[in-house]
Design a protein around this motif. Structure first.
Motif, short mmCIF file in Angstrom:
data_model
loop_
_atom_site.label_atom_id
_atom_site.label_comp_id
_atom_site.label_asym_id
_atom_site.label_seq_id
_atom_site.Cartn_x
_atom_site.Cartn_y
_atom_site.Cartn_z
N VAL A 5 0.83 -1.20 0.00
CA VAL A 5 0.00 0.00 0.00
C VAL A 5 0.87 1.25 0.00
O VAL A 5 0.38 2.34 -0.24
CB VAL A 5 -0.95 0.02 1.22
N ASN A 6 2.15 1.09 0.29
CA ASN A 6 3.07 2.22 0.33
C ASN A 6 4.13 2.07 -0.76
O ASN A 6 5.10 1.35 -0.59
CB ASN A 6 3.76 2.31 1.70
N PRO A 7 3.96 2.75 -1.89
CA PRO A 7 4.95 2.61 -2.96
C PRO A 7 6.31 3.18 -2.58
O PRO A 7 7.33 2.74 -3.10
CB PRO A 7 4.33 3.40 -4.12
N ILE A 8 6.35 4.15 -1.66
CA ILE A 8 7.60 4.67 -1.14
C ILE A 8 7.73 4.17 0.30
O ILE A 8 6.86 4.41 1.14
CB ILE A 8 7.63 6.22 -1.17
N ARG A 9 8.82 3.47 0.57
CA ARG A 9 8.95 2.83 1.87
C ARG A 9 10.43 2.56 2.17
O ARG A 9 11.27 2.54 1.27
CB ARG A 9 8.16 1.52 1.92
N ILE A 71 8.13 8.65 5.85
CA ILE A 71 8.01 7.45 5.02
C ILE A 71 7.80 6.23 5.92
O ILE A 71 8.53 6.04 6.89
CB ILE A 71 9.27 7.27 4.16
N PRO A 72 6.81 5.38 5.64
CA PRO A 72 6.63 4.15 6.43
C PRO A 72 7.86 3.26 6.32
O PRO A 72 8.43 3.08 5.24
CB PRO A 72 5.41 3.50 5.79
N GLY A 274 14.02 -13.83 -2.14
CA GLY A 274 14.55 -12.50 -1.89
C GLY A 274 15.32 -12.49 -0.59
O GLY A 274 15.40 -13.50 0.12
N SER A 275 15.90 -11.34 -0.28
CA SER A 275 16.71 -11.20 0.93
C SER A 275 15.86 -10.73 2.10
O SER A 275 14.68 -10.36 1.95
CB SER A 275 17.81 -10.17 0.67
N ALA A 276 16.46 -10.73 3.28
CA ALA A 276 15.78 -10.20 4.46
C ALA A 276 15.45 -8.72 4.27
O ALA A 276 14.42 -8.24 4.73
CB ALA A 276 16.65 -10.41 5.69
N LEU A 277 16.33 -8.00 3.57
CA LEU A 277 16.04 -6.59 3.31
C LEU A 277 14.83 -6.45 2.39
O LEU A 277 14.00 -5.54 2.57
CB LEU A 277 17.27 -5.92 2.69
N ASP A 278 14.69 -7.35 1.41
CA ASP A 278 13.49 -7.36 0.58
C ASP A 278 12.25 -7.59 1.45
O ASP A 278 11.20 -6.97 1.24
CB ASP A 278 13.57 -8.46 -0.48
N GLY A 279 12.39 -8.48 2.42
CA GLY A 279 11.28 -8.74 3.34
C GLY A 279 10.92 -7.52 4.15
O GLY A 279 9.73 -7.24 4.38
N CYS A 280 11.92 -6.77 4.60
CA CYS A 280 11.65 -5.54 5.35
C CYS A 280 10.91 -4.52 4.48
O CYS A 280 9.97 -3.87 4.95
CB CYS A 280 12.97 -4.93 5.84
N LEU A 281 11.33 -4.40 3.22
CA LEU A 281 10.63 -3.49 2.31
C LEU A 281 9.19 -3.92 2.10
O LEU A 281 8.28 -3.08 2.05
CB LEU A 281 11.37 -3.41 0.97
N HIS A 282 8.98 -5.22 1.96
CA HIS A 282 7.61 -5.72 1.78
C HIS A 282 6.75 -5.39 3.00
O HIS A 282 5.62 -4.91 2.86
CB HIS A 282 7.63 -7.22 1.54
N LEU A 283 7.27 -5.67 4.20
CA LEU A 283 6.49 -5.43 5.41
C LEU A 283 6.25 -3.93 5.62
O LEU A 283 5.18 -3.54 6.11
CB LEU A 283 7.21 -6.05 6.61
N ALA A 284 7.21 -3.10 5.24
CA ALA A 284 6.99 -1.65 5.29
C ALA A 284 5.88 -1.24 4.34
O ALA A 284 5.12 -0.31 4.62
CB ALA A 284 8.28 -0.91 4.94
#
Length: 298
Positions: A5-9, A71-72, A274-284
């Motif tokens: 829901v947040n394209p910028i995160r 930014i979320p 994906g990486s853990a950082l990808d996961g953080c971006l997804h959850l954000a």
């Protein structure tokens, strides 16, 4: 994965050795990385690393302060063992909309997305997880004091225990132990002082040496790698792993356990999506957007 829901995160993946930051913009991703962010071993240093990394992103982003700091963001951090600690970090970091958890859920989100499977995350620390339609079940990840078996920190501690056993003639000598002993100037007090003051990342620095020595057939290194692999095997059993279900190895050390896993598990190893950082971006991306009136004064 469901649509964010947040394209910028912002995503923050903080481990015992490295903390990685990413800012997802509509047309690109900006990244930076700094040192350790282990909230258990040094909470204030973790907060300092988070703020420093975010300041670097801010400089790269070319966004207005009232935009950037709202930014979320999602931070998956090693050593976040209580909600109180998560809240303390979130309150001390400049971002207005920051969700803080330990680093397990973001690792699973990055590796498996919405699919079923198992994760063995083994870096400075360790954890295992199973994800299916009912949710995520975790195992381990309790930190360096009482857990993190198979991790780089655990390997380093176990190596130094073996060093002491060797001095007591309880284990056979090997090139690895002799090299490590020389590295401490063959001085017991130096070894013990290191053990008292070392942080998880300091113990984990021995892990590459152990991996290399095991590859060369060093018996003490082999014993350590086999013990770590046995923990992974047993944990997968406890989580209910069945032959044919995929297992993702995550973290800087995890792939080095592959030769020590039995064929029926090794045959089901899969590359993480994906990486853990990808996961953080997804959850954000799933966080509720912040209201415009919540703006930091900078």
């Amino acid at each position: 994965m469901s649509r964010p829901v947040n394209p910028i995160r912002i995503g923050i993946d903080g481990g015992g050795t490295t903390c990685r930051f990413a800012l997802q913009l509509p047309d690109k991703v900006l990244r930076t990385s700094l040192g350790s962010a282990n909230a258990h071993s040094d909470l204030q240093a973790t907060i300092n690393v988070l703020n420093a990394g975010l300041s670097e992103l801010f400089e790269k982003a070319d966004l207005q302060p009232d935009v950037f700091w709202n930014i979320p963001a999602f931070a998956g951090l090693a050593g976040v063992t209580t909600q109180e600690k998560a809240d303390q970090i979130a309150g001390a970091v400049k971002l207005n909309r920051l969700s803080v958890e330990d680093d397990r859920r973001s690792a699973v989100a990055g590796a498996l997305k919405n699919g079923n499977g198992y994760v063995a995350g083994v870096g400075t620390g360790s954890f295992l997880a199973r994800q299916d339609q009912t949710g995520i079940r975790f195992m381990g990840g309790y930190g360096a004091d009482l857990g993190d078996e198979a991790s780089g920190c655990w390997l380093g501690k176990e190596l130094l225990k073996r060093l002491l056993y060797w001095r007591d003639n309880a284990v056979a000598p090997s090139a690895l132990l002799e090299t490590v002993w020389s590295g401490f100037d063959s001085n017991l007090e130096t070894v013990l002082a290191f053990g008292q003051s070392a942080r998880p990342a300091d113990f984990a620095k021995f892990a590459p040496q152990i991996v290399d020595a095991a590859t060369s057939g060093d018996p003490n290194a082999l014993a350590l790698m086999e013990a770590g692999a046995q923990y992974i095997i047993q944990s997968l059993r406890v989580l209910g792993w069945q032959e044919g279900e995929k297992v993702c190895l995550l973290g800087g050390l995890a792939s080095h356990y592959r030769p020590y896993l039995p064929p029926h598990i090794a045959a089901n190893l899969a590359q993480p999506e994906g990486s853990a950082l990808d996961g953080c971006l997804h959850l954000a991306g799933q966080l509720e957007p912040i209201r415009e009136e919540r703006v930091h004064e900078h």
